[in-house]
Design an enzyme around this catalytic site. Structure first.
Site, PDB file in Angstrom:
ATOM      1  CD  GLU A   1       8.442 -19.984  21.304  1.00  0.00           C
ATOM      2  OE1 GLU A   1       9.025 -20.906  21.220  1.00  0.00           O
ATOM      3  OE2 GLU A   1       8.084 -19.755  22.395  1.00  0.00           O
TER       4      GLU A   1
ATOM      5  CD  GLU B   1       3.999 -20.333  24.115  1.00  0.00           C
ATOM      6  OE1 GLU B   1       5.013 -20.871  24.654  1.00  0.00           O
ATOM      7  OE2 GLU B   1       3.537 -20.665  23.077  1.00  0.00           O
TER       8      GLU B   1
ATOM      9  CD  GLU C   1       2.147 -26.601  22.266  1.00  0.00           C
ATOM     10  OE1 GLU C   1       2.525 -25.903  23.202  1.00  0.00           O
ATOM     11  OE2 GLU C   1       3.010 -26.837  21.371  1.00  0.00           O
TER      12      GLU C   1
END
Ligand code: AHR
Length: 493
Positions: free
Chosen positions: A173, A297, A25
């Site tokens: 998310e 994740e 990320e």
């Protein structure tokens, strides 16, 4: 002596190599410094990518990489990261540390990184703050080889051929940082956005991943599968191991006692319940198990290393992390009928990283060594196995003493991976085979005290060694696993 029963006559699911995937990320020093230093850096690089990091990841056999987030994905506007670097937008990374993001690492750079690594590409699109058109045009830009505004723009920017996008995430998310949506709202948005994630070639279909639940939010899985299950190839799941189980005070990466060690291990085993229960819900809508559970994740999340930017999520990595990795990877292998990919968070310098860097220095973490040892499971076939375990730990945090998984590769080699989670007891094991007889075995071990870790001054405190305490007799394989260790044994039948 604990018996490990292995049944080579009962091959189970394929262990997709993508279970050994990773995540990068725009967060802290993951992309910038950790991977991308730019062509003018004194750190040896190829087209801006650190040579040392790329080499180490190739040796680890990294199969797939997710990018650009995480929470960053739903604020990322891909057009900011293409074209001449001097014209790229400078902005603040509001999510992570409030630092300047100069967009010097964008689509072309990510694709170049994956080319150097020889790994598959997993792009996470922006559903939270981006438009359907923006997502659709990104896919066109990357994957269309004909004549079109976006394909022409890619060519103008120096890349004539279409890139390959293997996996595409539609939002991240979305129940939280990706838009705070309800499952019903997200599921309908997913249906709309994914419609325009077009396949421009019949040779290679993009595998579309919908945003799945936050840990034990079973209602999310149920509703999203019900409304949108037919439109997806995979559904994500995020679960992090916190030693204390408390987001306010998560616990230190290196300073912990045995009680906190056992609590961390117990919290890690919660993954087993998550995989079982989410799979059971998915089974109701998808009994053929077409849709993969994508654990994109996972890993440990500690308080940041003292003195570092709290928004950078930089943490050290000890033998405890090696145990967490061993448990999760064994669980993913055992659930590989449903788990089609997993991506530990994150690749370099963030959370449970496999690599840490400081300037031109690089160290491999205990987690790196576990991934490298387990690489023999990639694309192998899971075998039926069972091991009688006993409960250990503290009164409050009881855990099994051992974790294992077993696979068979195309050449017939059987790989056993096992971790002894006890901090003080060794366990003798006898592996017996329901069919066939072992003729030879070799092994690798990673062992140490629970807090052992590598530093830039002492980079080889934790490293693998040959595991020689193995006996092959009467077709069986016997070995003793020392406390706090991970072993990999390759058996020839
Ligand atoms: O991996 C760090 C963050 O954790 C990701 O950006 C987000 O998806 C998750 O909450």
């Amino acid at each position: 002596m604990a018996k490990l029963y292995i049944n080579p006559g009962n091959p189970k699911s394929k262990i997709n190599k993508e279970i050994y995937g990773n995540f990068s990320e725009h967060l802290g020093r993951c992309i910038y410094e950790g991977i991308f230093v730019g062509e003018d850096s004194p750190i040896p690089n190829t087209n801006g990518m650190r040579n040392d990091v790329v080499e180490a990841l190739k040796e680890m056999k990294l199969p797939v990489l997710r990018w650009p987030g995480g929470c960053f994905a739903d604020e990322y506007h891909w057009m900011d990261g293409i074209g001449p670097k001097e014209n790229r937008k400078r902005m603040i990374n509001t999510h992570w540390g409030g630092v300047v993001e100069d967009n010097s690492f964008g689509t072309h750079e990510f694709m170049e990184l994956c080319r150097q690594l020889g790994c598959e590409t997993y792009i996470n699109g922006n559903l939270g703050s981006g438009t359907v058109r923006e997502m659709s045009e990104w896919v066109e830009y990357m994957t269309f080889s004909g004549v079109s505004p976006m394909a022409d723009l890619r060519k103008e920017n120096g890349h004539e051929d279409a890139y390959t996008v293997d996996y595409f995430g539609v939002g991240n998310e979305s129940w939280g940082c990706g838009g705070n949506m309800t499952p019903e709202h997200y599921a309908n948005e997913y249906r709309r956005y994914q419609t325009y994630v077009r396949n421009y070639t019949n040779d290679h279909k993009i595998y579309k991943i919908a945003c799945g639940p936050n840990a034990s939010d079973y209602d999310w899985t149920d509703k999203v599968m019900k409304i949108a299950g037919n439109y997806m190839d995979g559904l994500s799941l995020h679960y992090y191991t916190l030693p204390t189980g408390n987001w306010g005070h998560k616990g230190s990466a290196t300073d912990f006692d045995s009680a906190e060690y056992y609590k961390t291990i117990k919290n890690t085993f919660f993954m087993e319940e998550l995989l079982t229960r989410h799979s059971a819900i998915m089974d109701q809508y998808d009994p053929a198990k077409r849709v993969g559970l994508i654990v994109d994740e996972w890993g440990t999340w500690y308080d940041v290393e003292p003195g570092t930017n709290p928004g950078f999520l930089y943490q050290q990595n000890t033998m405890r992390d090696a145990m967490v990795a061993a448990i999760n990877l064994n669980l993913f292998n055992k659930h590989s009928d449903r788990v089609q990919m997993a991506n530990i968070a994150q690749l370099v310098n963030v959370l449970q990283a496999v690599i840490l860097t400081e300037g031109e220095k690089m160290i491999l973490t205990p987690t790196y060594h576990v991934f490298k040892m387990y690489a023999d499971h990639q694309d192998a076939t899971l075998l039926d196995s069972s091991l009688a375990t006993e409960k250990i730990g503290t009164e409050e945090n009881q855990i099994p003493n051992l974790t294992e998984s077993v696979s068979v590769a195309a050449d017939g080699t059987i790989t056993i991976t096992m971790a002894n989670l006890s901090l003080d007891a060794s366990y003798p094991i006898e592996a017996v085979f329901a069919e066939g007889a072992a003729t030879a075995a070799t092994g690798t071990i990673l062992t140490g005290a629970m807090k052992d870790h590598n530093t830039f001054d002492a980079p080889e405190v934790v490293k693998t060694a040959d595991f020689t305490d193995i006996t092959v007799a009467d077709g069986k394989v016997s070995f003793t696993v020392p406390p706090c260790s991970v072993v990999k044994i390759n058996v020839t039948m």
